[in-house]
Design an enzyme around this catalytic site. Structure first.
Site, PDB file in Angstrom:
ATOM      1  N   LYS A 111       0.830  -1.215   0.000  1.00  0.00           N
ATOM      2  CA  LYS A 111       0.000   0.000   0.000  1.00  0.00           C
ATOM      3  C   LYS A 111       0.861   1.261   0.000  1.00  0.00           C
ATOM      4  O   LYS A 111       0.653   2.166  -0.795  1.00  0.00           O
ATOM      5  CB  LYS A 111      -0.922  -0.015   1.231  1.00  0.00           C
ATOM      6  CG  LYS A 111      -1.998  -1.092   1.155  1.00  0.00           C
ATOM      7  CD  LYS A 111      -2.837  -1.152   2.401  1.00  0.00           C
ATOM      8  CE  LYS A 111      -2.143  -1.756   3.593  1.00  0.00           C
ATOM      9  NZ  LYS A 111      -1.753  -3.171   3.461  1.00  0.00           N
ATOM     10  N   ILE A 112       1.831   1.317   0.920  1.00  0.00           N
ATOM     11  CA  ILE A 112       2.641   2.542   1.046  1.00  0.00           C
ATOM     12  C   ILE A 112       3.597   2.667  -0.139  1.00  0.00           C
ATOM     13  O   ILE A 112       3.697   3.726  -0.767  1.00  0.00           O
ATOM     14  CB  ILE A 112       3.408   2.556   2.391  1.00  0.00           C
ATOM     15  CG1 ILE A 112       2.412   2.588   3.554  1.00  0.00           C
ATOM     16  CG2 ILE A 112       4.365   3.736   2.463  1.00  0.00           C
ATOM     17  CD1 ILE A 112       3.020   2.352   4.932  1.00  0.00           C
ATOM     18  N   SER A 147      10.099   2.249   7.201  1.00  0.00           N
ATOM     19  CA  SER A 147       9.395   0.978   7.413  1.00  0.00           C
ATOM     20  C   SER A 147       9.702   0.370   8.781  1.00  0.00           C
ATOM     21  O   SER A 147       8.918   0.498   9.714  1.00  0.00           O
ATOM     22  CB  SER A 147       9.745   0.032   6.285  1.00  0.00           C
ATOM     23  OG  SER A 147       8.663  -0.796   6.007  1.00  0.00           O
ATOM     24  N   ARG A 148      10.849  -0.287   8.912  1.00  0.00           N
ATOM     25  CA  ARG A 148      11.294  -0.816  10.210  1.00  0.00           C
ATOM     26  C   ARG A 148      12.816  -0.703  10.257  1.00  0.00           C
ATOM     27  O   ARG A 148      13.496  -1.003   9.265  1.00  0.00           O
ATOM     28  CB  ARG A 148      10.890  -2.289  10.387  1.00  0.00           C
ATOM     29  CG  ARG A 148       9.436  -2.502  10.752  1.00  0.00           C
ATOM     30  CD  ARG A 148       9.063  -1.971  12.153  1.00  0.00           C
ATOM     31  NE  ARG A 148       7.652  -2.141  12.457  1.00  0.00           N
ATOM     32  CZ  ARG A 148       6.700  -1.235  12.239  1.00  0.00           C
ATOM     33  NH1 ARG A 148       7.006  -0.068  11.707  1.00  0.00           N
ATOM     34  NH2 ARG A 148       5.449  -1.483  12.570  1.00  0.00           N
ATOM     35  N   ASP A 173      13.005   7.203   9.451  1.00  0.00           N
ATOM     36  CA  ASP A 173      11.979   7.477  10.468  1.00  0.00           C
ATOM     37  C   ASP A 173      11.972   6.360  11.499  1.00  0.00           C
ATOM     38  O   ASP A 173      11.209   6.410  12.458  1.00  0.00           O
ATOM     39  CB  ASP A 173      10.601   7.568   9.776  1.00  0.00           C
ATOM     40  CG  ASP A 173       9.490   7.970  10.731  1.00  0.00           C
ATOM     41  OD1 ASP A 173       9.657   9.000  11.416  1.00  0.00           O
ATOM     42  OD2 ASP A 173       8.474   7.258  10.810  1.00  0.00           O
ATOM     43  N   GLU A 205      15.387   1.670  18.236  1.00  0.00           N
ATOM     44  CA  GLU A 205      14.557   2.832  18.588  1.00  0.00           C
ATOM     45  C   GLU A 205      13.748   2.629  19.865  1.00  0.00           C
ATOM     46  O   GLU A 205      13.316   3.606  20.486  1.00  0.00           O
ATOM     47  CB  GLU A 205      13.610   3.192  17.436  1.00  0.00           C
ATOM     48  CG  GLU A 205      12.495   2.170  17.203  1.00  0.00           C
ATOM     49  CD  GLU A 205      11.555   2.578  16.062  1.00  0.00           C
ATOM     50  OE1 GLU A 205      12.048   2.951  14.988  1.00  0.00           O
ATOM     51  OE2 GLU A 205      10.327   2.526  16.283  1.00  0.00           O
ATOM     52  N   HIS A 250       9.934   8.039  14.282  1.00  0.00           N
ATOM     53  CA  HIS A 250       8.766   7.200  13.994  1.00  0.00           C
ATOM     54  C   HIS A 250       7.477   8.037  13.978  1.00  0.00           C
ATOM     55  O   HIS A 250       6.509   7.722  14.658  1.00  0.00           O
ATOM     56  CB  HIS A 250       8.657   6.048  15.005  1.00  0.00           C
ATOM     57  CG  HIS A 250       8.035   4.823  14.401  1.00  0.00           C
ATOM     58  ND1 HIS A 250       8.536   3.567  14.579  1.00  0.00           N
ATOM     59  CD2 HIS A 250       6.940   4.662  13.598  1.00  0.00           C
ATOM     60  CE1 HIS A 250       7.786   2.689  13.931  1.00  0.00           C
ATOM     61  NE2 HIS A 250       6.810   3.344  13.328  1.00  0.00           N
ATOM     62  N   ALA A 295       6.114   9.035  10.897  1.00  0.00           N
ATOM     63  CA  ALA A 295       5.540   9.028   9.546  1.00  0.00           C
ATOM     64  C   ALA A 295       4.027   8.824   9.580  1.00  0.00           C
ATOM     65  O   ALA A 295       3.295   9.387   8.773  1.00  0.00           O
ATOM     66  CB  ALA A 295       6.210   7.954   8.700  1.00  0.00           C
TER      67      ALA A 295
HETATM   68  P1  NAI Z   1       1.795  -3.855   2.844  1.00  0.00           P
HETATM   69  O1  NAI Z   1       1.615  -5.180   3.490  1.00  0.00           O
HETATM   70  O2  NAI Z   1       0.668  -3.262   2.082  1.00  0.00           O
HETATM   71  O3  NAI Z   1       3.048  -3.929   1.856  1.00  0.00           O
HETATM   72  C1  NAI Z   1       4.228  -4.594   2.149  1.00  0.00           C
HETATM   73  C2  NAI Z   1       4.770  -5.122   0.843  1.00  0.00           C
HETATM   74  O4  NAI Z   1       6.060  -5.687   1.094  1.00  0.00           O
HETATM   75  C3  NAI Z   1       3.900  -6.238   0.240  1.00  0.00           C
HETATM   76  O5  NAI Z   1       3.546  -5.926  -1.105  1.00  0.00           O
HETATM   77  C4  NAI Z   1       4.786  -7.462   0.310  1.00  0.00           C
HETATM   78  O6  NAI Z   1       4.586  -8.339  -0.791  1.00  0.00           O
HETATM   79  C5  NAI Z   1       6.167  -6.832   0.270  1.00  0.00           C
HETATM   80  N1  NAI Z   1       7.223  -7.709   0.754  1.00  0.00           N
HETATM   81  C6  NAI Z   1       7.154  -8.678   1.690  1.00  0.00           C
HETATM   82  N2  NAI Z   1       8.354  -9.284   1.816  1.00  0.00           N
HETATM   83  C7  NAI Z   1       9.181  -8.671   0.931  1.00  0.00           C
HETATM   84  C8  NAI Z   1      10.538  -8.874   0.585  1.00  0.00           C
HETATM   85  N3  NAI Z   1      11.267  -9.835   1.151  1.00  0.00           N
HETATM   86  N4  NAI Z   1      11.075  -8.074  -0.346  1.00  0.00           N
HETATM   87  C9  NAI Z   1      10.331  -7.121  -0.959  1.00  0.00           C
HETATM   88  N5  NAI Z   1       9.024  -6.894  -0.687  1.00  0.00           N
HETATM   89  C10 NAI Z   1       8.466  -7.673   0.245  1.00  0.00           C
HETATM   90  O7  NAI Z   1       2.293  -2.879   3.990  1.00  0.00           O
HETATM   91  P2  NAI Z   1       2.279  -1.285   4.008  1.00  0.00           P
HETATM   92  O8  NAI Z   1       1.021  -0.797   4.618  1.00  0.00           O
HETATM   93  O9  NAI Z   1       2.660  -0.767   2.674  1.00  0.00           O
HETATM   94  O10 NAI Z   1       3.433  -0.985   5.071  1.00  0.00           O
HETATM   95  C11 NAI Z   1       4.793  -1.275   4.785  1.00  0.00           C
HETATM   96  C12 NAI Z   1       5.593  -1.183   6.075  1.00  0.00           C
HETATM   97  O11 NAI Z   1       5.595   0.159   6.527  1.00  0.00           O
HETATM   98  C13 NAI Z   1       4.997  -1.986   7.248  1.00  0.00           C
HETATM   99  O12 NAI Z   1       5.491  -3.316   7.250  1.00  0.00           O
HETATM  100  C14 NAI Z   1       5.486  -1.245   8.462  1.00  0.00           C
HETATM  101  O13 NAI Z   1       6.661  -1.881   8.927  1.00  0.00           O
HETATM  102  C15 NAI Z   1       5.841   0.152   7.927  1.00  0.00           C
HETATM  103  N6  NAI Z   1       5.042   1.215   8.543  1.00  0.00           N
HETATM  104  C16 NAI Z   1       5.704   2.275   9.113  1.00  0.00           C
HETATM  105  C17 NAI Z   1       5.010   3.321   9.690  1.00  0.00           C
HETATM  106  C18 NAI Z   1       5.701   4.517  10.273  1.00  0.00           C
HETATM  107  O14 NAI Z   1       5.053   5.338  10.956  1.00  0.00           O
HETATM  108  N7  NAI Z   1       6.977   4.736  10.040  1.00  0.00           N
HETATM  109  C19 NAI Z   1       3.529   3.279   9.755  1.00  0.00           C
HETATM  110  C20 NAI Z   1       2.933   2.154   9.068  1.00  0.00           C
HETATM  111  C21 NAI Z   1       3.676   1.150   8.507  1.00  0.00           C
END
Ligand code: NAI
Length: 337
Positions: free
Chosen positions: A157-158, A236-237, A261, A266, A298, A300
């Site tokens: 999604k992001i 992300s993480r 971020d 952290e 953190h 974002a």
């Molecule tokens: P999402 O689940 O929609 O997208 C994650 C994507 O990563 C998926 O398309 C998946 O197929 C892909 N993926 C999984 N394993 C992979 C790999 N080994 N190599 C490449 N791609 C791979 O998740 P979304 O909502 O896009 O969030 C992404 C990340 O953002 C979350 O996992 C979370 O850790 C982080 N996040 C950070 C926030 C912040 O405030 N800084 C807030 C919300 C999320």
């Protein structure tokens, strides 16, 4: 009316409390605790059926055992990631886990792009200079995004929102995501393998979850294959990147810009005011000394829209649990390993 359900909310900041109380139904009593959830503090939830936790809480087996012994049956994570929850232990102990799969992907995507723009135009330095009456442009030379190549790791999604926005800047967008190819191609991104992405991108941004497979995805070897002067972004993480490798890449001037971020250690720093203390984490402090590094704590996700959505989704999941309805945001252990 049935007895209201008590919910122990850990790592609750005043803003969490405000949005959760506004969302709560009459059948819920929210007990908000500032402390984080760990094996010690888990005893505070004794007798409480539903517990809510956040990104840096420690939901290891020991914590879950204490919670289960105290009667906890539901954990409502107020975040998307659940890498800090031992899902195997939760399943064995009969505790169900729900998350908030997407609170505002727009918030995170927009913050990601803020970091990119602020770095490319040296905004932190420019801001400080002007306040100091220094209008020299030396050291502020930026670059156009137009026609640059942006590599997105994780086309979920992001990642897809970031890609869409970078296309609007006139960038070429590469995506590496072994599990999400078709939708990324439909959006006009070029889906490539990891090696091609890191070799060809001017800007690399991480949007995949933290898993055993993605831990330290950005390490010494990966950095050595990147373009000299690359911009790296991680919202992300933290542990997707090896911070020591980042430090050597920055010191050798191989990494041109870094915007993060999230940080692998952290948990002991972020979300709290440490301005009256000496920060003991030398690696983190060294990171903040580079002029071409921006670290945010953190934040974002931190928008009005996202907090409202987190509170509403958490309350809806707890309500479904109370009613015995299906938990649509339940996260389950991966039985394949
Ligand atoms: P999402 O689940 O929609 O997208 C994650 C994507 O990563 C998926 O398309 C998946 O197929 C892909 N993926 C999984 N394993 C992979 C790999 N080994 N190599 C490449 N791609 C791979 O998740 P979304 O909502 O896009 O969030 C992404 C990340 O953002 C979350 O996992 C979370 O850790 C982080 N996040 C950070 C926030 C912040 O405030 N800084 C807030 C919300 C999320």
């Amino acid at each position: 009316m049935a007895k209201p359900l008590h919910i122990a909310v850990f790592s609750a900041k005043p803003y969490d409390e405000k949005f959760l109380l506004a969302a709560a139904t009459e059948s819920m009593v929210m007990c908000c605790y500032k402390v984080d959830l760990n094996p010690m503090t888990a005893t505070m939830a004794h007798g409480v059926e539903a517990v809510s936790a956040f990104v840096n809480d420690d939901l290891c087996r020991a914590t879950l055992e204490t919670l289960a012994a105290g009667g906890t049956r539901l954990i409502a994570m107020r975040c998307a990631g659940y890498n800090n929850v031992d899902l195997n232990a939760a399943a064995e102990l009969g505790i169900r886990v729900v998350n908030v799969p997407a609170y505002s992907p727009y918030a995170v995507a927009e913050h990601t792009i803020s970091l990119m723009l602020a770095l490319s135009r040296n905004l932190p330095r420019a801001f400080n200079r002007v306040r100091d009456g220094n209008f020299s442009l030396d050291g502020l030379l930026g670059f156009d995004f137009y026609q640059k190549t942006v590599g997105i790791i994780g086309g979920g999604k992001i990642g897809r929102l970031v890609g869409e926005r970078m296309l609007a800047f006139g960038c070429k967008v590469l995506v590496f995501d072994p599990y999400n190819v078709e939708v990324c191609e439909q959006m006009g991104f070029e889906v490539v393998d990891f090696d091609r992405l890191i070799a060809d991108s001017d800007i690399i941004t991480l949007h995949c979850p933290l898993t055993p497979e993605t831990r330290y995805l950005i390490n010494h070897d990966a950095i050595a294959k990147m373009k000299r002067g690359v911009m790296l972004i991680n919202t992300s993480r933290g542990a997707l990147m090896n911070t020591r490798a980042l430090l050597s890449g920055l010191k050798s001037e191989y990494i041109g810009y870094l915007g993060i971020d999230v940080y692998e250690q952290e948990g002991s720093l972020f979300f709290e005011d440490h301005s009256n203390e000496i920060i003991k984490d030398d690696i983190f402090v060294r990171l903040t000394t580079f002029p071409n590094v921006i670290v945010t704590g953190h934040q974002a996700y931190f928008t009005h829209e996202a907090l409202r959505h987190i509170a509403d989704t958490t309350v809806n999941s707890i309500d479904a649990f109370i009613q015995g309805d299906e938990l649509i945001h339940e996260v389950r252990r991966n039985l394949a390993g």
